[in-house]
Design a protein around this motif. Sequence first.
Motif, PDB file in Angstrom:
ATOM      1  N   GLU A  48       1.015  -1.153   0.084  1.00  0.00           N
ATOM      2  CA  GLU A  48       0.062  -0.084  -0.132  1.00  0.00           C
ATOM      3  C   GLU A  48       0.839   1.321   0.084  1.00  0.00           C
ATOM      4  OE1 GLU A  48      -3.071  -0.059   2.889  1.00  0.00           O
ATOM      5  OE2 GLU A  48      -2.606  -1.971   3.283  1.00  0.00           O
ATOM      6  N   GLU A  49       0.554   2.244  -0.585  1.00  0.00           N
ATOM      7  CA  GLU A  49       1.165   3.286  -0.937  1.00  0.00           C
ATOM      8  C   GLU A  49       1.167   4.367   0.456  1.00  0.00           C
ATOM      9  OE1 GLU A  49       0.457   5.970  -4.201  1.00  0.00           O
ATOM     10  OE2 GLU A  49       0.736   4.090  -5.621  1.00  0.00           O
ATOM     11  N   ASN A  50      -0.047   4.313   1.208  1.00  0.00           N
ATOM     12  CA  ASN A  50      -0.361   5.338   2.166  1.00  0.00           C
ATOM     13  C   ASN A  50       0.269   4.594   3.575  1.00  0.00           C
ATOM     14  OD1 ASN A  50      -2.274   3.190   2.308  1.00  0.00           O
ATOM     15  ND2 ASN A  50      -3.794   4.811   2.600  1.00  0.00           N
ATOM     16  N   LYS A  51       1.069   3.499   3.393  1.00  0.00           N
ATOM     17  CA  LYS A  51       1.811   2.884   4.738  1.00  0.00           C
ATOM     18  C   LYS A  51       3.163   2.611   4.449  1.00  0.00           C
ATOM     19  CE  LYS A  51      -2.469   0.796   6.607  1.00  0.00           C
ATOM     20  NZ  LYS A  51      -2.627   1.316   7.914  1.00  0.00           N
ATOM     21  N   GLY A  52       3.930   2.209   5.449  1.00  0.00           N
ATOM     22  CA  GLY A  52       5.128   1.887   5.648  1.00  0.00           C
ATOM     23  C   GLY A  52       6.112   2.838   6.116  1.00  0.00           C
ATOM     24  N   LYS A  53       5.832   3.888   6.423  1.00  0.00           N
ATOM     25  CA  LYS A  53       6.654   5.001   7.039  1.00  0.00           C
ATOM     26  C   LYS A  53       6.247   4.983   8.673  1.00  0.00           C
ATOM     27  CE  LYS A  53       8.235   6.918   3.055  1.00  0.00           C
ATOM     28  NZ  LYS A  53       9.310   6.704   2.624  1.00  0.00           N
ATOM     29  N   ILE A  54       6.920   4.364   9.228  1.00  0.00           N
ATOM     30  CA  ILE A  54       6.536   4.028  10.705  1.00  0.00           C
ATOM     31  C   ILE A  54       7.328   5.016  11.609  1.00  0.00           C
ATOM     32  CG2 ILE A  54       6.528   2.227  12.454  1.00  0.00           C
ATOM     33  CD1 ILE A  54       6.578   0.176  10.293  1.00  0.00           C
ATOM     34  N   CYS A  55       6.607   5.424  12.845  1.00  0.00           N
ATOM     35  CA  CYS A  55       7.057   6.247  13.614  1.00  0.00           C
ATOM     36  C   CYS A  55       6.695   5.464  15.175  1.00  0.00           C
ATOM     37  CB  CYS A  55       6.547   7.601  13.749  1.00  0.00           C
ATOM     38  SG  CYS A  55       7.040   8.568  14.924  1.00  0.00           S
ATOM     39  N   ASN A  56       7.515   5.241  16.046  1.00  0.00           N
ATOM     40  CA  ASN A  56       7.247   4.725  17.437  1.00  0.00           C
ATOM     41  C   ASN A  56       7.835   5.610  18.194  1.00  0.00           C
ATOM     42  OD1 ASN A  56       6.394   2.142  16.182  1.00  0.00           O
ATOM     43  ND2 ASN A  56       8.388   1.269  16.280  1.00  0.00           N
ATOM     44  N   ILE A  57       7.113   5.948  19.119  1.00  0.00           N
ATOM     45  CA  ILE A  57       7.441   6.704  20.308  1.00  0.00           C
ATOM     46  C   ILE A  57       7.059   6.155  21.798  1.00  0.00           C
ATOM     47  CG2 ILE A  57       7.181   9.127  21.284  1.00  0.00           C
ATOM     48  CD1 ILE A  57       6.047  10.015  18.870  1.00  0.00           C
ATOM     49  N   ARG A  58       8.090   6.264  22.380  1.00  0.00           N
ATOM     50  CA  ARG A  58       8.005   5.588  23.818  1.00  0.00           C
ATOM     51  C   ARG A  58       8.159   6.840  24.728  1.00  0.00           C
ATOM     52  NH1 ARG A  58      12.022   1.060  24.266  1.00  0.00           N
ATOM     53  NH2 ARG A  58      13.535   2.784  24.392  1.00  0.00           N
ATOM     54  N   LEU A  59       7.417   6.983  25.823  1.00  0.00           N
ATOM     55  CA  LEU A  59       7.699   7.851  26.766  1.00  0.00           C
ATOM     56  C   LEU A  59       8.118   7.226  28.087  1.00  0.00           C
ATOM     57  CD1 LEU A  59       4.758  10.504  26.149  1.00  0.00           C
ATOM     58  CD2 LEU A  59       7.021  10.543  25.249  1.00  0.00           C
ATOM     59  N   GLY A  73       1.810   7.067   5.092  1.00  0.00           N
ATOM     60  CA  GLY A  73       2.655   7.333   3.802  1.00  0.00           C
ATOM     61  C   GLY A  73       3.718   8.383   4.114  1.00  0.00           C
ATOM     62  N   SER A  74       3.912   9.187   5.204  1.00  0.00           N
ATOM     63  CA  SER A  74       4.827  10.156   5.423  1.00  0.00           C
ATOM     64  C   SER A  74       5.271   9.919   6.968  1.00  0.00           C
ATOM     65  CB  SER A  74       4.435  11.416   5.155  1.00  0.00           C
ATOM     66  OG  SER A  74       3.486  11.840   5.769  1.00  0.00           O
ATOM     67  N   PHE A  75       6.555  10.263   7.363  1.00  0.00           N
ATOM     68  CA  PHE A  75       6.838  10.264   8.761  1.00  0.00           C
ATOM     69  C   PHE A  75       6.331  11.277   9.691  1.00  0.00           C
ATOM     70  CE2 PHE A  75      10.801   8.180   6.708  1.00  0.00           C
ATOM     71  CZ  PHE A  75      10.483   6.927   7.563  1.00  0.00           C
ATOM     72  N   GLU A  76       5.967  12.383   8.901  1.00  0.00           N
ATOM     73  CA  GLU A  76       5.543  13.566   9.546  1.00  0.00           C
ATOM     74  C   GLU A  76       4.123  13.202  10.208  1.00  0.00           C
ATOM     75  OE1 GLU A  76       6.846  13.953   6.791  1.00  0.00           O
ATOM     76  OE2 GLU A  76       8.470  15.560   7.134  1.00  0.00           O
ATOM     77  N   ALA A  77       3.431  12.526   9.227  1.00  0.00           N
ATOM     78  CA  ALA A  77       2.057  12.047   9.691  1.00  0.00           C
ATOM     79  C   ALA A  77       1.921  11.001  10.697  1.00  0.00           C
ATOM     80  CB  ALA A  77       1.158  11.764   8.115  1.00  0.00           C
ATOM     81  N   SER A  78       2.830  10.082  10.379  1.00  0.00           N
ATOM     82  CA  SER A  78       3.033   8.947  11.553  1.00  0.00           C
ATOM     83  C   SER A  78       3.496   9.460  12.732  1.00  0.00           C
ATOM     84  CB  SER A  78       4.196   7.987  11.148  1.00  0.00           C
ATOM     85  OG  SER A  78       3.676   7.237   9.813  1.00  0.00           O
ATOM     86  N   ALA A  79       4.355  10.521  12.857  1.00  0.00           N
ATOM     87  CA  ALA A  79       4.816  11.067  14.082  1.00  0.00           C
ATOM     88  C   ALA A  79       3.471  11.948  14.837  1.00  0.00           C
ATOM     89  CB  ALA A  79       5.865  12.186  13.948  1.00  0.00           C
ATOM     90  N   LYS A  80       2.796  12.488  14.033  1.00  0.00           N
ATOM     91  CA  LYS A  80       1.611  13.342  14.246  1.00  0.00           C
ATOM     92  C   LYS A  80       0.477  12.223  14.929  1.00  0.00           C
ATOM     93  CE  LYS A  80       0.249  17.779  12.910  1.00  0.00           C
ATOM     94  NZ  LYS A  80      -0.470  18.571  11.938  1.00  0.00           N
ATOM     95  N   GLU A  81       0.412  11.200  14.257  1.00  0.00           N
ATOM     96  CA  GLU A  81      -0.745  10.203  14.709  1.00  0.00           C
ATOM     97  C   GLU A  81      -0.104   9.532  15.957  1.00  0.00           C
ATOM     98  OE1 GLU A  81      -2.180   6.156  12.880  1.00  0.00           O
ATOM     99  OE2 GLU A  81      -2.396   8.012  11.436  1.00  0.00           O
ATOM    100  N   SER A  82       1.147   9.445  16.023  1.00  0.00           N
ATOM    101  CA  SER A  82       1.765   8.553  17.549  1.00  0.00           C
ATOM    102  C   SER A  82       1.514   9.642  18.545  1.00  0.00           C
ATOM    103  CB  SER A  82       3.137   8.301  17.124  1.00  0.00           C
ATOM    104  OG  SER A  82       3.438   7.256  16.398  1.00  0.00           O
ATOM    105  N   ILE A  83       2.047  10.947  18.094  1.00  0.00           N
ATOM    106  CA  ILE A  83       1.620  11.871  19.329  1.00  0.00           C
ATOM    107  C   ILE A  83       0.374  11.858  19.668  1.00  0.00           C
ATOM    108  CG2 ILE A  83       2.177  14.477  19.759  1.00  0.00           C
ATOM    109  CD1 ILE A  83       4.828  14.099  18.106  1.00  0.00           C
ATOM    110  N   GLY A  84      -0.607  12.167  18.826  1.00  0.00           N
ATOM    111  CA  GLY A  84      -1.889  12.035  19.407  1.00  0.00           C
ATOM    112  C   GLY A  84      -2.583  10.923  20.055  1.00  0.00           C
ATOM    113  N   GLU A  85      -1.978   9.797  19.816  1.00  0.00           N
ATOM    114  CA  GLU A  85      -2.462   8.679  20.825  1.00  0.00           C
ATOM    115  C   GLU A  85      -1.645   8.765  22.172  1.00  0.00           C
ATOM    116  OE1 GLU A  85      -3.461   5.130  22.463  1.00  0.00           O
ATOM    117  OE2 GLU A  85      -4.332   6.057  20.512  1.00  0.00           O
TER     118      GLU A  85
END
Length: 100
Positions: A48-59, A73-85
Amino acid sequence: MNIIFEYHNVTASARLEEFTTKHINKLFDKYDFIVRADVFFKTENVSEENKGKICNIRLSAPGPRLFSESSTGSFEASAKESIGELERQLSKRKDKLRSH
């Protein structure tokens, strides 16, 4: 408050670190009990084009560590989504800390 970046099969990017640091600092400002953040960027081969750029955040914070992972699909969007969670998890944690 420390932010540590790790890259797996990805070239390090100052712009990406700046973007992520800006958003994580907002969490640090709002939730002063956070000690450290570990941010991992990696790529994954997917069809899939809109997946594959993964951002994991551990606090690191009082109690169990908080973790979030997203793949878009982008690291920025993955980071924003992770931060939102993480924002949702921190809100729940703060409510628990307040009740004791």
